[in-house]
Design a protein around this motif. Structure first.
Motif, short mmCIF file in Angstrom:
data_model
loop_
_atom_site.label_atom_id
_atom_site.label_comp_id
_atom_site.label_asym_id
_atom_site.label_seq_id
_atom_site.Cartn_x
_atom_site.Cartn_y
_atom_site.Cartn_z
N VAL A 77 0.72 -1.27 0.07
CA VAL A 77 -0.02 0.07 0.01
C VAL A 77 0.87 1.29 -0.03
CG1 VAL A 77 -1.61 1.33 1.32
CG2 VAL A 77 -1.85 -1.18 0.98
N ARG A 78 1.88 1.29 0.64
CA ARG A 78 2.80 2.29 0.83
C ARG A 78 3.51 2.66 -0.48
NH1 ARG A 78 3.82 0.36 6.20
NH2 ARG A 78 2.97 1.71 7.77
N ALA A 79 3.81 1.45 -1.16
CA ALA A 79 4.59 1.55 -2.30
C ALA A 79 3.54 1.91 -3.50
CB ALA A 79 4.99 -0.04 -3.00
N HIS A 80 2.32 1.90 -3.33
CA HIS A 80 1.26 2.32 -4.17
C HIS A 80 1.29 3.72 -4.16
CE1 HIS A 80 -2.50 2.89 -6.29
NE2 HIS A 80 -2.73 3.87 -5.41
N PHE A 81 1.28 4.32 -2.90
CA PHE A 81 1.43 5.74 -2.82
C PHE A 81 2.53 6.72 -3.40
CE2 PHE A 81 -2.49 4.86 -0.21
CZ PHE A 81 -3.26 5.85 -0.50
N ARG A 82 3.66 5.82 -3.07
CA ARG A 82 4.89 6.39 -3.66
C ARG A 82 4.89 6.59 -5.23
NH1 ARG A 82 7.04 3.41 0.67
NH2 ARG A 82 7.55 1.54 -0.88
N ASP A 83 4.41 5.20 -5.86
CA ASP A 83 4.09 5.31 -7.22
C ASP A 83 3.54 6.41 -7.57
OD1 ASP A 83 5.97 3.18 -7.44
OD2 ASP A 83 4.34 1.62 -7.72
N LEU A 84 2.15 6.67 -6.97
CA LEU A 84 1.43 7.49 -7.45
C LEU A 84 1.88 9.06 -7.47
CD1 LEU A 84 -1.59 8.42 -8.39
CD2 LEU A 84 -2.36 8.25 -6.23
N SER A 85 2.70 9.22 -6.36
CA SER A 85 3.16 10.44 -5.83
C SER A 85 4.32 10.93 -7.19
CB SER A 85 3.77 10.61 -4.52
OG SER A 85 4.28 11.80 -4.31
N ASN A 86 4.91 9.84 -7.41
CA ASN A 86 6.16 10.10 -8.40
C ASN A 86 5.59 10.39 -9.78
OD1 ASN A 86 8.33 9.41 -6.90
ND2 ASN A 86 8.18 7.11 -7.19
N TRP A 87 4.55 9.83 -10.09
CA TRP A 87 3.81 9.95 -11.33
C TRP A 87 3.17 11.36 -11.05
CZ3 TRP A 87 -1.43 10.97 -12.41
CH2 TRP A 87 -1.96 10.93 -13.55
N LEU A 88 2.76 11.75 -10.43
CA LEU A 88 2.05 13.05 -10.18
C LEU A 88 3.39 14.19 -10.23
CD1 LEU A 88 -0.85 12.63 -7.48
CD2 LEU A 88 -1.15 13.35 -9.84
N GLU A 89 4.33 13.96 -9.54
CA GLU A 89 5.45 14.71 -9.49
C GLU A 89 6.02 14.95 -11.07
OE1 GLU A 89 9.79 15.68 -7.29
OE2 GLU A 89 8.81 13.69 -7.24
N ILE A 90 5.93 14.01 -11.77
CA ILE A 90 6.45 14.13 -13.25
C ILE A 90 5.47 15.07 -13.89
CG2 ILE A 90 6.50 13.02 -15.32
CD1 ILE A 90 7.72 10.35 -13.69
N VAL A 91 4.32 14.87 -13.70
CA VAL A 91 3.11 15.69 -14.35
C VAL A 91 3.28 17.01 -13.87
CG1 VAL A 91 0.54 15.88 -14.65
CG2 VAL A 91 1.53 13.73 -14.72
N MET A 92 3.40 17.41 -12.46
CA MET A 92 3.56 18.70 -12.15
C MET A 92 4.94 19.45 -12.65
SD MET A 92 0.84 19.15 -10.03
CE MET A 92 -0.33 18.07 -9.40
N THR A 93 5.90 18.68 -12.44
CA THR A 93 7.13 19.13 -13.28
C THR A 93 6.81 19.59 -14.66
OG1 THR A 93 8.26 17.81 -11.53
CG2 THR A 93 9.45 18.81 -13.51
N ARG A 94 6.29 18.82 -15.52
CA ARG A 94 6.12 19.01 -16.96
C ARG A 94 5.14 20.23 -16.68
NH1 ARG A 94 6.62 16.36 -21.85
NH2 ARG A 94 8.28 15.57 -20.39
N GLY A 95 4.13 20.32 -16.10
CA GLY A 95 3.19 21.41 -16.33
C GLY A 95 3.74 22.69 -15.87
#
Length: 192
Positions: free
Chosen positions: A118-136
């Motif tokens: 479960v913790r790994a799921h949230f880390r993965d989601l956070s990493n994906w969102l960070e990529i999106v935020m950075t690009r945005g």
């Protein structure tokens, strides 16, 4: 569809609607129309079954992250697709709450191996969102108030909070309204 996948799908639905501690192998056996011994053949422990559910969700996020790393993408559209998926699932009750979100609410009572997933799921989601935020931010589409990591965490918290509010009020439009407000804050009118 294989029995293995039917078991995972049943567990996903039961976790989303009842939580980990709110279902048993008897519930899965009834939904899938198999004996409990058959479930134990595929998943020796309940945590093995729940972990398989989370692993499937994580695989989708990891694949999306890999795809984003490969080229150009519209960050606003990425967030709209992500939140739109949940908006649809909450409205039609096909997935009224994220399975990892439900499990996270029970984290102190979960077996260690499942809690780690479960913790790994949230880390993965956070990493994906960070990529999106950075690009945005790089494209001038997002006005970040903090670092891309902080914005990713805040956006994730907003989405999960919106899920919880929609459930509490019994009104799927609450999710949509909260998310629309969050997207508007992140992507100013001229940028989206």
């Amino acid at each position: 569809m294989s029995t293995h996948q039917k078991l995972i799908d049943s567990a996903r639905h039961l976790i989303q609607t009842r939580g980990y501690n709110g279902f048993s192998y008897a519930d899965v056996a009834e939904e899938v129309q198999v004996r409990k011994a058959s479930i134990h053949h595929h998943f020796p422990a309940k945590s093995d079954l729940a972990r398989a559910v989370v692993e499937q969700s994580r695989a989708v996020i990891v694949e999306q992250t890999r795809t984003l790393g490969g080229g150009a993408f519209d960050p606003v559209e990425q967030l709209r697709m992500y939140t739109g998926y949940w908006e649809k699932c909450i409205a039609d009750a096909s997935a009224p709450f994220c399975v990892a979100g439900m499990l996270a609410s029970e984290l102190p009572t979960l077996p260690t191996d499942l809690a780690q997933e479960v913790r790994a799921h949230f880390r993965d989601l956070s990493n994906w969102l960070e990529i999106v935020m950075t690009r945005g931010a790089q494209l001038g589409r997002f006005e970040l108030q903090g670092s891309a990591r902080q914005e990713a965490e805040a956006f994730m918290a907003m989405v999960y909070g919106a899920m919880l509010a929609a459930r509490a009020y019994g009104d799927p439009t609450v999710f949509s309204d909260i998310v629309a407000s969050g997207l508007k804050r992140l992507a100013p009118a001229g940028a989206s």
